[in-house]
Enzyme design. Structure first.
Site, short mmCIF file in Angstrom:
data_model
loop_
_atom_site.label_atom_id
_atom_site.label_comp_id
_atom_site.label_asym_id
_atom_site.label_seq_id
_atom_site.Cartn_x
_atom_site.Cartn_y
_atom_site.Cartn_z
N SER A 202 0.81 -1.22 0.00
CA SER A 202 0.00 0.00 0.00
C SER A 202 0.84 1.27 0.00
O SER A 202 0.48 2.25 -0.65
CB SER A 202 -0.94 0.01 1.21
OG SER A 202 -1.84 -1.06 1.14
N HIS A 259 0.80 4.42 4.48
CA HIS A 259 0.01 5.01 3.40
C HIS A 259 0.36 6.48 3.21
O HIS A 259 0.65 6.93 2.10
CB HIS A 259 -1.48 4.88 3.70
CG HIS A 259 -1.98 3.48 3.61
ND1 HIS A 259 -3.32 3.17 3.62
CD2 HIS A 259 -1.33 2.29 3.50
CE1 HIS A 259 -3.48 1.85 3.52
NE2 HIS A 259 -2.28 1.31 3.45
#
Length: 283
Positions: A202, A259
């Site tokens: 991610s 993230h």
């Protein structure tokens, strides 16, 4: 970017674009409107492709659709997106090896610090110990671990969607640098946010997003041209990670630090590329 030509025929521009992609010439089709008449411009990413592109444009076959060689984007990407597919297959292999993150012993081979189960608790090592042992690969390999089928499929779909665009338009080396740099940076951010049991691509995916969006914003003619809906969805998903929403859905905790820092690292790489290559193809 370098303008190849312009036409009001949507069918013709689609045929020319297909032939350019077949010749592995990265380009962008830009829709315009002049005097209320819709028109499309074809822009090349690399000046060196102009001679071959002009040959394709002036070819007698340029108005014919090559149905025999038509392939889906997924199959077609196998011929050029080698780095993208390499990481996809590595992630799949590690998912099999770790039981999709369920086997702590094999997960520990790739985690940022080694881990072992002592009694009813998980005993992790330290980053200082990892550095002292020379296990520098651990700074990146957590990006290759995934926990559960949804986590794996969700991430790898975005790796393919974003990675192939960058690899096609910017080359394998650029993609590899983005993957390795953002993977290490986002992993360290997650580790220092007081977490050791984490994994996934991610952080890299958000680096892809930040990289492409920023370069397109800084360019006269966008070349990645990500749909607005995808950008909004990814940013909304990032924001939802800081709430209890994902846990309520049974998806577990989100590696928010990875993230957010991954996104920032992609933006940073885009600004660096803009600074270093502004006199070349990035305009």
């Amino acid at each position: 970017m370098y303008k190849l030509g312009e036409t009001q025929s949507s069918e013709l521009v689609a045929q020319i674009s297909a032939r350019l992609w077949k010749a592995k010439i990265p380009h962008q089709v830009v829709s315009t409107a002049k005097d209320e008449s819709p028109s499309s411009e074809i822009w090349l990413v690399r000046e060196a492709d102009l001679p071959l592109a002009m040959e394709i444009l002036n070819s007698p076959d340029s108005e014919k659709t090559s149905q025999q060689t038509a392939k889906t984007p997924l199959i077609e990407s196998l011929s050029y997106a080698h780095v993208t597919w390499f990481f996809i297959f590595v992630c799949l292999g590690i998912a099999l090896l770790t039981g999709a993150g369920g086997n702590v012993e094999t997960v520990s081979w790739f985690s940022i610090v080694p881990m072992e189960i002592r009694g009813n608790s998980l005993s992790p090592g330290t980053l200082e110990g990892v550095i002292a042992q020379g296990e520098f690969w651990r700074l990146f390999t957590p990006a290759l671990i995934h926990f559960g089928g949804f986590h794996l499929v969700f991430n790898l779909l975005w790796v393919w969607e974003f990675g192939r665009r960058i690899e096609q338009l910017d080359g394998k080396l650029r993609l590899l640098v983005i993957v390795l740099a953002s993977g290490v940076i986002s992993n360290l951010a997650q580790y220092y946010s007081d977490s050791v049991f984490f994994g996934g691509m991610s952080g890299v995916i958000y680096a892809f997003l930040g990289y492409m969006v920023v370069l397109d914003k800084l360019s006269k003619v966008p070349k990645y041209n990500l749909p607005t809906g995808i950008v909004v969805f990814m940013l909304a998903w990032l924001a939802l990670g800081f709430t209890q929403f994902t846990e309520a859905l049974g998806l577990g905790r989100i590696a928010n630090a990875a993230h957010a820092v991954g996104l920032l690292s992609g933006i940073g790489i885009a600004l660096l590329v803009r600074l270093l290559f502004s006199s070349r193809s990035v305009k």
